[in-house]
Design a protein around this motif. Structure first.
Motif, PDB file in Angstrom:
ATOM      1  N   LEU A 106      42.974  78.352  34.223  1.00  0.00           N
ATOM      2  CA  LEU A 106      41.979  78.085  33.189  1.00  0.00           C
ATOM      3  C   LEU A 106      42.014  76.615  32.777  1.00  0.00           C
ATOM      4  CD1 LEU A 106      42.395  81.301  31.006  1.00  0.00           C
ATOM      5  CD2 LEU A 106      40.442  80.722  32.447  1.00  0.00           C
ATOM      6  N   GLU A 107      43.202  76.056  32.658  1.00  0.00           N
ATOM      7  CA  GLU A 107      43.313  74.635  32.309  1.00  0.00           C
ATOM      8  C   GLU A 107      42.642  73.769  33.367  1.00  0.00           C
ATOM      9  OE1 GLU A 107      47.563  74.819  29.839  1.00  0.00           O
ATOM     10  OE2 GLU A 107      47.487  74.064  31.895  1.00  0.00           O
ATOM     11  N   GLN A 108      42.880  74.085  34.640  1.00  0.00           N
ATOM     12  CA  GLN A 108      42.279  73.311  35.721  1.00  0.00           C
ATOM     13  C   GLN A 108      40.755  73.365  35.662  1.00  0.00           C
ATOM     14  OE1 GLN A 108      45.045  71.501  36.611  1.00  0.00           O
ATOM     15  NE2 GLN A 108      44.330  71.647  38.733  1.00  0.00           N
ATOM     16  N   ARG A 109      40.221  74.548  35.393  1.00  0.00           N
ATOM     17  CA  ARG A 109      38.767  74.702  35.349  1.00  0.00           C
ATOM     18  C   ARG A 109      38.169  74.044  34.104  1.00  0.00           C
ATOM     19  NH1 ARG A 109      36.932  79.259  38.287  1.00  0.00           N
ATOM     20  NH2 ARG A 109      34.873  78.818  37.369  1.00  0.00           N
ATOM     21  N   LEU A 110      38.875  74.137  32.985  1.00  0.00           N
ATOM     22  CA  LEU A 110      38.364  73.541  31.749  1.00  0.00           C
ATOM     23  C   LEU A 110      38.353  72.018  31.822  1.00  0.00           C
ATOM     24  CD1 LEU A 110      39.986  75.874  29.056  1.00  0.00           C
ATOM     25  CD2 LEU A 110      37.534  75.597  29.519  1.00  0.00           C
ATOM     26  N   ARG A 111      39.251  71.436  32.614  1.00  0.00           N
ATOM     27  CA  ARG A 111      39.265  69.981  32.769  1.00  0.00           C
ATOM     28  C   ARG A 111      37.993  69.470  33.425  1.00  0.00           C
ATOM     29  NH1 ARG A 111      44.935  70.762  34.002  1.00  0.00           N
ATOM     30  NH2 ARG A 111      46.193  69.866  32.320  1.00  0.00           N
ATOM     31  N   PRO A 118      43.278  70.381  28.167  1.00  0.00           N
ATOM     32  CA  PRO A 118      43.374  71.704  27.542  1.00  0.00           C
ATOM     33  C   PRO A 118      44.792  72.275  27.657  1.00  0.00           C
ATOM     34  CG  PRO A 118      42.279  71.854  29.663  1.00  0.00           C
ATOM     35  CD  PRO A 118      42.435  70.387  29.382  1.00  0.00           C
ATOM     36  N   ASP A 119      45.204  72.940  26.604  1.00  0.00           N
ATOM     37  CA  ASP A 119      46.525  73.588  26.564  1.00  0.00           C
ATOM     38  C   ASP A 119      46.278  75.082  26.359  1.00  0.00           C
ATOM     39  OD1 ASP A 119      49.110  74.403  26.253  1.00  0.00           O
ATOM     40  OD2 ASP A 119      49.521  73.273  24.427  1.00  0.00           O
ATOM     41  N   VAL A 120      46.410  75.860  27.434  1.00  0.00           N
ATOM     42  CA  VAL A 120      46.027  77.276  27.415  1.00  0.00           C
ATOM     43  C   VAL A 120      47.268  78.155  27.515  1.00  0.00           C
ATOM     44  CG1 VAL A 120      44.704  79.091  28.572  1.00  0.00           C
ATOM     45  CG2 VAL A 120      43.816  76.746  28.495  1.00  0.00           C
ATOM     46  N   THR A 121      47.327  79.169  26.703  1.00  0.00           N
ATOM     47  CA  THR A 121      48.354  80.213  26.819  1.00  0.00           C
ATOM     48  C   THR A 121      47.654  81.564  26.929  1.00  0.00           C
ATOM     49  OG1 THR A 121      48.542  80.404  24.407  1.00  0.00           O
ATOM     50  CG2 THR A 121      50.081  78.923  25.517  1.00  0.00           C
ATOM     51  N   SER A 122      48.232  82.454  27.720  1.00  0.00           N
ATOM     52  CA  SER A 122      47.653  83.782  27.919  1.00  0.00           C
ATOM     53  C   SER A 122      48.743  84.828  27.771  1.00  0.00           C
ATOM     54  CB  SER A 122      47.016  83.895  29.312  1.00  0.00           C
ATOM     55  OG  SER A 122      46.077  82.877  29.541  1.00  0.00           O
ATOM     56  N   ARG A 123      48.358  86.001  27.310  1.00  0.00           N
ATOM     57  CA  ARG A 123      49.291  87.121  27.239  1.00  0.00           C
ATOM     58  C   ARG A 123      48.522  88.430  27.395  1.00  0.00           C
ATOM     59  NH1 ARG A 123      49.579  89.447  22.003  1.00  0.00           N
ATOM     60  NH2 ARG A 123      48.278  88.315  20.496  1.00  0.00           N
ATOM     61  N   ILE A 124      49.160  89.397  28.007  1.00  0.00           N
ATOM     62  CA  ILE A 124      48.543  90.716  28.191  1.00  0.00           C
ATOM     63  C   ILE A 124      48.711  91.501  26.892  1.00  0.00           C
ATOM     64  CG2 ILE A 124      48.601  92.872  29.502  1.00  0.00           C
ATOM     65  CD1 ILE A 124      49.815  91.228  31.825  1.00  0.00           C
ATOM     66  N   THR A 125      47.613  91.927  26.311  1.00  0.00           N
ATOM     67  CA  THR A 125      47.677  92.689  25.063  1.00  0.00           C
ATOM     68  C   THR A 125      47.487  94.191  25.276  1.00  0.00           C
ATOM     69  OG1 THR A 125      45.308  92.293  24.688  1.00  0.00           O
ATOM     70  CG2 THR A 125      46.873  90.759  23.679  1.00  0.00           C
ATOM     71  N   GLU A 126      46.915  94.559  26.416  1.00  0.00           N
ATOM     72  CA  GLU A 126      46.707  95.984  26.689  1.00  0.00           C
ATOM     73  C   GLU A 126      46.735  96.213  28.190  1.00  0.00           C
ATOM     74  OE1 GLU A 126      43.206  99.354  26.158  1.00  0.00           O
ATOM     75  OE2 GLU A 126      43.329  97.685  24.734  1.00  0.00           O
ATOM     76  N   ARG A 127      47.628  97.091  28.603  1.00  0.00           N
ATOM     77  CA  ARG A 127      47.750  97.426  30.017  1.00  0.00           C
ATOM     78  C   ARG A 127      46.749  98.514  30.391  1.00  0.00           C
ATOM     79  NH1 ARG A 127      49.777  94.388  34.037  1.00  0.00           N
ATOM     80  NH2 ARG A 127      51.924  93.751  33.702  1.00  0.00           N
ATOM     81  N   SER A 128      46.119  98.343  31.559  1.00  0.00           N
ATOM     82  CA  SER A 128      45.231  99.393  32.049  1.00  0.00           C
ATOM     83  C   SER A 128      46.055 100.568  32.547  1.00  0.00           C
ATOM     84  CB  SER A 128      44.370  98.859  33.192  1.00  0.00           C
ATOM     85  OG  SER A 128      45.183  98.569  34.314  1.00  0.00           O
ATOM     86  N   THR A 129      45.448 101.722  32.554  1.00  0.00           N
ATOM     87  CA  THR A 129      46.064 102.886  33.184  1.00  0.00           C
ATOM     88  C   THR A 129      45.244 103.250  34.405  1.00  0.00           C
ATOM     89  OG1 THR A 129      44.775 104.407  31.797  1.00  0.00           O
ATOM     90  CG2 THR A 129      46.973 103.788  31.023  1.00  0.00           C
ATOM     91  N   THR A 130      45.922 103.685  35.434  1.00  0.00           N
ATOM     92  CA  THR A 130      45.246 104.149  36.632  1.00  0.00           C
ATOM     93  C   THR A 130      45.498 105.639  36.757  1.00  0.00           C
ATOM     94  OG1 THR A 130      47.187 103.393  37.856  1.00  0.00           O
ATOM     95  CG2 THR A 130      45.255 101.972  37.873  1.00  0.00           C
ATOM     96  N   LEU A 131      44.528 106.362  37.247  1.00  0.00           N
ATOM     97  CA  LEU A 131      44.541 107.815  37.154  1.00  0.00           C
ATOM     98  C   LEU A 131      44.624 108.484  38.520  1.00  0.00           C
ATOM     99  CD1 LEU A 131      41.662 108.219  34.534  1.00  0.00           C
ATOM    100  CD2 LEU A 131      44.108 108.070  34.079  1.00  0.00           C
ATOM    101  N   PHE A 132      45.230 109.663  38.530  1.00  0.00           N
ATOM    102  CA  PHE A 132      45.142 110.565  39.658  1.00  0.00           C
ATOM    103  C   PHE A 132      44.706 111.924  39.123  1.00  0.00           C
ATOM    104  CE2 PHE A 132      49.234 111.607  37.949  1.00  0.00           C
ATOM    105  CZ  PHE A 132      49.469 112.928  38.286  1.00  0.00           C
ATOM    106  N   THR A 133      44.299 112.802  40.007  1.00  0.00           N
ATOM    107  CA  THR A 133      43.757 114.100  39.605  1.00  0.00           C
ATOM    108  C   THR A 133      44.600 115.221  40.200  1.00  0.00           C
ATOM    109  OG1 THR A 133      41.517 113.209  39.511  1.00  0.00           O
ATOM    110  CG2 THR A 133      41.717 115.596  39.664  1.00  0.00           C
ATOM    111  N   VAL A 134      44.853 116.243  39.391  1.00  0.00           N
ATOM    112  CA  VAL A 134      45.514 117.462  39.867  1.00  0.00           C
ATOM    113  C   VAL A 134      44.598 118.638  39.565  1.00  0.00           C
ATOM    114  CG1 VAL A 134      47.534 118.962  39.713  1.00  0.00           C
ATOM    115  CG2 VAL A 134      47.797 116.509  39.424  1.00  0.00           C
ATOM    116  N   GLY A 135      44.348 119.472  40.565  1.00  0.00           N
ATOM    117  CA  GLY A 135      43.491 120.638  40.371  1.00  0.00           C
ATOM    118  C   GLY A 135      43.991 121.830  41.155  1.00  0.00           C
ATOM    119  N   GLY A 136      43.196 122.891  41.152  1.00  0.00           N
ATOM    120  CA  GLY A 136      43.587 124.111  41.841  1.00  0.00           C
ATOM    121  C   GLY A 136      44.486 124.964  40.979  1.00  0.00           C
ATOM    122  N   GLU A 137      45.446 125.598  41.628  1.00  0.00           N
ATOM    123  CA  GLU A 137      46.286 126.581  40.942  1.00  0.00           C
ATOM    124  C   GLU A 137      47.469 125.918  40.246  1.00  0.00           C
ATOM    125  OE1 GLU A 137      45.247 129.597  40.669  1.00  0.00           O
ATOM    126  OE2 GLU A 137      43.576 129.303  42.034  1.00  0.00           O
TER     127      GLU A 137
END
Length: 240
Positions: A106-111, A118-137
């Protein structure tokens, strides 16, 4: 669905003789037997959560701060294809990078804009969840998040375990890789005995226990091939 024929597998005369079949394996509509007894991994493996890494994943939410420029500081969500949209610079690749690497990008692009040093800091505030499905009996069919590596036996347990009508000898795993859909046929009793390994389950996999539409589609193959000593992997073309 179009059949993908595999002459090397269909010509497995020893297996056919052992089964006592009067016809070749792989003649059920739309499916054929794959060469391997191991299902391939999904092509986009970076969506698999890994508790040992802080690499950014699709659908994660990231807080970006630009020192001294509050109007450029914001929370952004990574798209399904791994990009973020950011003011002044447009799309930036985020998936597979650490937060430090994203900040540097981001700093490179903002330049290249009006922003000086530019002085940019980033942090993950929410992790995504990935899903699988279970069905049948199973006791509790549905879609469940994967927060770390799980196996087929663990996936069934997450679905509440098999109910009293479950057929432990026919548990199916559906997985799409590229333009092909794989169908793994597993015998849970064989896995418990240690006859073959408990396979890993990935995001977007579908696990079907016992009687299911998927089982009925391949009943002709199941009548001549056993999954007791090794898994049976089927393959079909996905029409796009």
């Amino acid at each position: 669905m179009r059949i993908i024929r595999n002459s090397a597998i269909i010509a497995a005369a020893g297996l056919l003789a052992a089964c006592g079949s009067s016809g070749p394996i792989g003649e059920a509509p739309g499916v054929t037997v794959a060469q391997s007894a191991v299902m391939p991994m999904p092509e986009i493996t970076d969506v698999m959560p890994d508790p040992q890494t802080q690499l950014i994943r699709p659908l994660d939410v990231v807080q970006v701060e630009v020192f001294g420029i509050p109007e450029l500081s914001r929370e952004v969500q990574v798209s399904g294809n791994g990009m973020i949209d950011y003011p002044l610079i447009g799309s930036v690749e985020a998936t597979g990078r650490t937060t430090e690497e994203l900040s540097f990008a981001l700093e490179q692009r903002l330049r290249d804009t009006y922003v000086r040093e530019p002085d940019v800091t980033s942090r993950i505030t929410e992790r995504s969840t990935t899903l699988f499905t279970v069905g049948g009996e199973v006791a509790r069919p549905g879609r469940f998040p994967i927060e770390g590596p799980i196996t087929l036996m663990e996936a069934v347990a997450i679905g509440g375990g098999m109910d009293e009508f479950a057929n432990e000898q026919e548990v199916l795993v559906f997985r799409t890789v590229g333009d092909e859909r794989y169908i793994g046929v597993y015998n849970m009793q064989a896995i418990q005995r240690g006859n073959y390994a408990d396979p890993q389950i990935y995001p977007s996999d579908i696990v079907m226990v016992g009687d299911s539409p998927g089982r009925r589609r391949i009943q002709d193959i199941l009548s001549v091939v056993s999954s007791l000593t090794s898994p049976l992997i089927l393959i079909e073309r996905v029409l796009r």
